[in-house]
Design a protein around this motif. Structure first.
Motif, PDB file in Angstrom:
ATOM      1  N   THR A 101      16.431  22.448  -5.906  1.00 29.16           N
ATOM      2  CA  THR A 101      16.136  21.205  -6.630  1.00 29.16           C
ATOM      3  C   THR A 101      15.994  20.010  -5.694  1.00 29.16           C
ATOM      4  O   THR A 101      15.142  19.152  -5.902  1.00 29.16           O
ATOM      5  CB  THR A 101      17.232  20.954  -7.679  1.00 29.16           C
ATOM      6  OG1 THR A 101      17.337  22.124  -8.496  1.00 29.16           O
ATOM      7  CG2 THR A 101      16.905  19.754  -8.551  1.00 29.16           C
ATOM      8  N   ASN A 102      16.827  19.930  -4.658  1.00 26.63           N
ATOM      9  CA  ASN A 102      16.733  18.761  -3.755  1.00 26.63           C
ATOM     10  C   ASN A 102      15.853  19.043  -2.539  1.00 26.63           C
ATOM     11  O   ASN A 102      15.742  18.208  -1.641  1.00 26.63           O
ATOM     12  CB  ASN A 102      18.117  18.272  -3.337  1.00 26.63           C
ATOM     13  CG  ASN A 102      18.889  19.311  -2.530  1.00 26.63           C
ATOM     14  OD1 ASN A 102      18.395  20.427  -2.323  1.00 26.63           O
ATOM     15  ND2 ASN A 102      20.068  18.955  -2.087  1.00 26.63           N
TER      16      ASN A 102
ATOM     17  N   ASN B 105      15.996  20.808   0.164  1.00 26.00           N
ATOM     18  CA  ASN B 105      16.501  20.801   1.548  1.00 26.00           C
ATOM     19  C   ASN B 105      16.582  22.203   2.148  1.00 26.00           C
ATOM     20  O   ASN B 105      17.176  22.394   3.208  1.00 26.00           O
ATOM     21  CB  ASN B 105      17.859  20.101   1.626  1.00 26.00           C
ATOM     22  CG  ASN B 105      18.955  20.912   0.959  1.00 26.00           C
ATOM     23  OD1 ASN B 105      18.669  21.863   0.223  1.00 26.00           O
ATOM     24  ND2 ASN B 105      20.191  20.539   1.198  1.00 26.00           N
TER      25      ASN B 105
ATOM     26  N   ILE C  40      24.889  11.770  -7.436  1.00 28.82           N
ATOM     27  CA  ILE C  40      23.476  12.118  -7.263  1.00 28.82           C
ATOM     28  C   ILE C  40      22.634  10.844  -7.309  1.00 28.82           C
ATOM     29  O   ILE C  40      22.776  10.032  -8.219  1.00 28.82           O
ATOM     30  CB  ILE C  40      23.030  13.119  -8.348  1.00 28.82           C
ATOM     31  CG1 ILE C  40      23.858  14.409  -8.248  1.00 28.82           C
ATOM     32  CG2 ILE C  40      21.537  13.432  -8.213  1.00 28.82           C
ATOM     33  CD1 ILE C  40      23.521  15.453  -9.292  1.00 28.82           C
TER      34      ILE C  40
ATOM     35  N   ASN D 278      20.057  13.686  -1.026  1.00 32.07           N
ATOM     36  CA  ASN D 278      19.871  13.061  -2.337  1.00 32.07           C
ATOM     37  C   ASN D 278      21.182  12.839  -3.080  1.00 32.07           C
ATOM     38  O   ASN D 278      21.203  12.716  -4.299  1.00 32.07           O
ATOM     39  CB  ASN D 278      18.915  13.875  -3.225  1.00 32.07           C
ATOM     40  CG  ASN D 278      17.578  14.103  -2.553  1.00 32.07           C
ATOM     41  OD1 ASN D 278      17.091  13.218  -1.847  1.00 32.07           O
ATOM     42  ND2 ASN D 278      16.998  15.275  -2.734  1.00 32.07           N
ATOM     43  N   THR D 279      22.281  12.846  -2.328  1.00 30.56           N
ATOM     44  CA  THR D 279      23.549  12.440  -2.920  1.00 30.56           C
ATOM     45  C   THR D 279      24.191  11.433  -1.979  1.00 30.56           C
ATOM     46  O   THR D 279      23.832  11.346  -0.800  1.00 30.56           O
ATOM     47  CB  THR D 279      24.526  13.619  -3.108  1.00 30.56           C
ATOM     48  OG1 THR D 279      24.988  14.034  -1.828  1.00 30.56           O
ATOM     49  CG2 THR D 279      23.883  14.793  -3.834  1.00 30.56           C
TER      50      THR D 279
ATOM     51  N   ILE E 270      23.974  21.194  -7.378  1.00 32.47           N
ATOM     52  CA  ILE E 270      22.754  20.379  -7.317  1.00 32.47           C
ATOM     53  C   ILE E 270      21.536  21.247  -7.595  1.00 32.47           C
ATOM     54  O   ILE E 270      20.663  20.890  -8.383  1.00 32.47           O
ATOM     55  CB  ILE E 270      22.608  19.707  -5.943  1.00 32.47           C
ATOM     56  CG1 ILE E 270      23.731  18.685  -5.748  1.00 32.47           C
ATOM     57  CG2 ILE E 270      21.250  19.023  -5.824  1.00 32.47           C
ATOM     58  CD1 ILE E 270      23.693  18.038  -4.401  1.00 32.47           C
ATOM     59  N   ASP E 271      21.485  22.375  -6.937  1.00 31.27           N
ATOM     60  CA  ASP E 271      20.306  23.233  -7.095  1.00 31.27           C
ATOM     61  C   ASP E 271      20.392  23.947  -8.449  1.00 31.27           C
ATOM     62  O   ASP E 271      21.275  24.766  -8.690  1.00 31.27           O
ATOM     63  CB  ASP E 271      20.221  24.223  -5.929  1.00 31.27           C
ATOM     64  CG  ASP E 271      19.806  23.525  -4.639  1.00 31.27           C
ATOM     65  OD1 ASP E 271      19.186  22.445  -4.738  1.00 31.27           O
ATOM     66  OD2 ASP E 271      20.096  24.053  -3.556  1.00 31.27           O
TER      67      ASP E 271
END
Lengths: 157, 336
Positions: free
Chosen positions: B130-131, B133, B335, B279-280, B140-141
């Motif tokens: 999702t982010n 990386n 986030i 992204n956090t 997160i993902d």
């Protein structure tokens, strides 16, 4: 000035239509391979309505002199279509010489003599993927009623 | 700039087309020609009759580019991922690329009961990157839900996917266990060359590419001993601003790192660092060791944020004994 251009165009088009002695018709074909009942592979040509990247298209240009006078100095030129890379000349009439251009049609020559400029502005041999036009120069006049085809292959990128 | 009418512009173009070979601009396409492109060709003939030079154009032949459905799926870990027995949610990374020439979405499936390996990992979940990386970030993902969030990829675009497995406790050191991810075009699969009329982007015909529209890729785990190592089990709890647990902007993620030693002996001078995910943003003052706050600054206490390791929390735990208590590090991020 603009009016003069319009008039020139109209005259050119009218003259062209009235004297269309040598006519061209282009078709685009692709090869499909099927297996016959005896297990042999048979290649047939079908109109290239839909293609996908990697497909090879055979462009065939049929010419016919439908007039009453012989046509001399016959030259047929075809730009390599956008998104396609020239692969080979398929068909040339007897006595016609093929030349290519790698600069948008300014200069034509045998493929081995064509160059393009590299990043430093130095000439290097042109690659097949850099050819922009293919041209057939006919040595002989095209008599009334004479017809034939030229063709080339190109691959969709 | 130009005052001429449309007719004059059209007339000028006709004149140019008649007088010269068409000029040609090569389009700098990175990959396949986009679906829906029209390929046109037109020949020109020049000839002379009784001293007059004529130029004629042929008809224009148009061929349209159909949408080819094709993909690549490649396991990204350079070697079998090393895992101790009994550990949960271990990720294998795969890269899915749309190598067709139009936008497509892909359904995913995992399979871990494969032949030819030493043990079967236990399939857990598939997660999306999702982010973006390229690393699995718990919390997160996003969890992949078949038919719910199938990855949509433009032509030539790619994404990372994570296939998570639990490692059975009875696996032994040195054993290999394989797990397979499958991806399939949602537009269509079948023998290469199969035409699916109207199924492509914008109603174009779709043509199944060389891979048949679907691919499998295998990755593997190798069991390593825990005895001379510490294991860090990382878990995440998400709390969104609306009372739920969705990983949306503004949601808080509480990470818990449980540091344990198993096997035999004591591991000395254990230092744990953990990068704050992309992204956090780390929430200042939330770092704790065994529920006791640790300041963010580099000072006399056992840990800091960003000082010892840029962009990461770092905590010195000291000695971790097999028969001693586990150590627990917690911190929270928000986030972006």
């Amino acid at each position: 000035m603009n009016r003069a251009i319009i008039v020139t165009v109209l005259v050119l088009l009218l003259v062209g239509v009235a004297n269309a002695s040598v006519e061209l018709n282009t078709v685009a074909l692709t090869e499909i391979t099927t297996t016959s009942e005896t297990g042999q592979e048979v290649t047939t040509l079908v109109p290239a309505g839909k293609v996908v990247p990697g497909d090879e298209v055979i462009y065939t240009i049929h010419f016919v002199n439908s007039g009453t006078e012989p046509a001399s100095d016959v030259v047929i030129t075809n730009p390599i279509p956008d998104h396609m890379v020239f692969t080979k000349v398929e068909e040339s009439p007897d006595g016609a010489s093929v030349s290519m251009s790698a600069d948008g049609g300014s200069r034509y020559d045998s493929p081995r003599n064509l160059t393009v400029k590299d990043a430093k502005g130095q000439p290097r041999p042109a690659k097949a993927s850099e050819f922009t036009h293919v041209r057939w120069v006919f040595q002989d006049s095209l008599e009334p009623g004479a017809e034939g085809s030229v063709s080339f292959r190109a691959q969709l990128q | 700039m130009e005052e001429g009418s449309d007719f004059v512009r059209l007339a000028s173009r006709l004149l140019l087309a008649a007088a010269f070979s068409l000029s040609f601009v090569t389009c700098a396409m990175a990959d396949g020609t986009p679906a829906g492109t029209d390929i046109t060709s037109q020949a020109t003939i020049n000839y002379t009759i009784t001293g007059t030079v004529y130029t004629e154009l042929s008809n224009t032949v148009t061929t349209s580019v159909a949408e080819v459905l094709d993909l690549s799926l490649v396991w990204q870990d350079a070697a079998p991922v090393e895992v101790p027995p009994g550990i949960l949610d271990q990720a294998l990374a795969f890269r899915l690329t749309n190598i067709g020439n139009g936008s497509d979405s892909f359904s995913l499936a995992g399979q871990s009961t494969l032949a030819g390996d030493d043990f079967d990992p236990v399939l857990a979940n598939i997660h999306l990157d999702t982010n973006g990386n390229s690393r699995f970030d718990p919390g997160i993902d996003e969890l992949y839900i078949p038919g719910g969030n199938d990855p949509v990829l433009a032509a030539d675009a790619f994404t990372l996917l994570f296939l998570l497995n639990d490692i059975p406790p009875n696996a032994t050191v040195g054993q290999l266990g394989a797990s397979m991810l499958s991806a399939a075009s949602n537009t269509g699969i079948g023998a290469p060359g199969t035409v699916i009329v109207g199924a492509g982007e914008n109603g174009l015909d779709a043509v199944v590419g060389a891979n048949g529209g679907n691919l499998d890729s295998q990755g593997s785990y190798r069991i390593v001993a825990l005895s001379a190592q510490v294991a860090i089990l990382k878990s995440a709890v998400v709390a969104d601003p609306y009372g739920g647990s969705q990983p949306v902007a503004g949601a808080t993620i509480t990470y818990e790192l449980s540091v344990i030693a198993t096997g035999t002996g004591t591991t000395n001078d254990v230092v744990v660092s953990d990068v704050i995910p992309l992204n956090t943003t780390y929430n200042p003052g939330t770092l704790m060791l065994n529920s006791t706050p640790v300041t963010d600054a580099v000072d006399g206490d056992s840990g800091d944020m960003g000082g010892t390791t840029p962009g990461a929390i770092t905590v010195s735990i000291g000695d971790v004994a097999v028969d001693g208590p586990g150590q627990t590090i917690t911190f929270t991020v928000t986030i972006d």
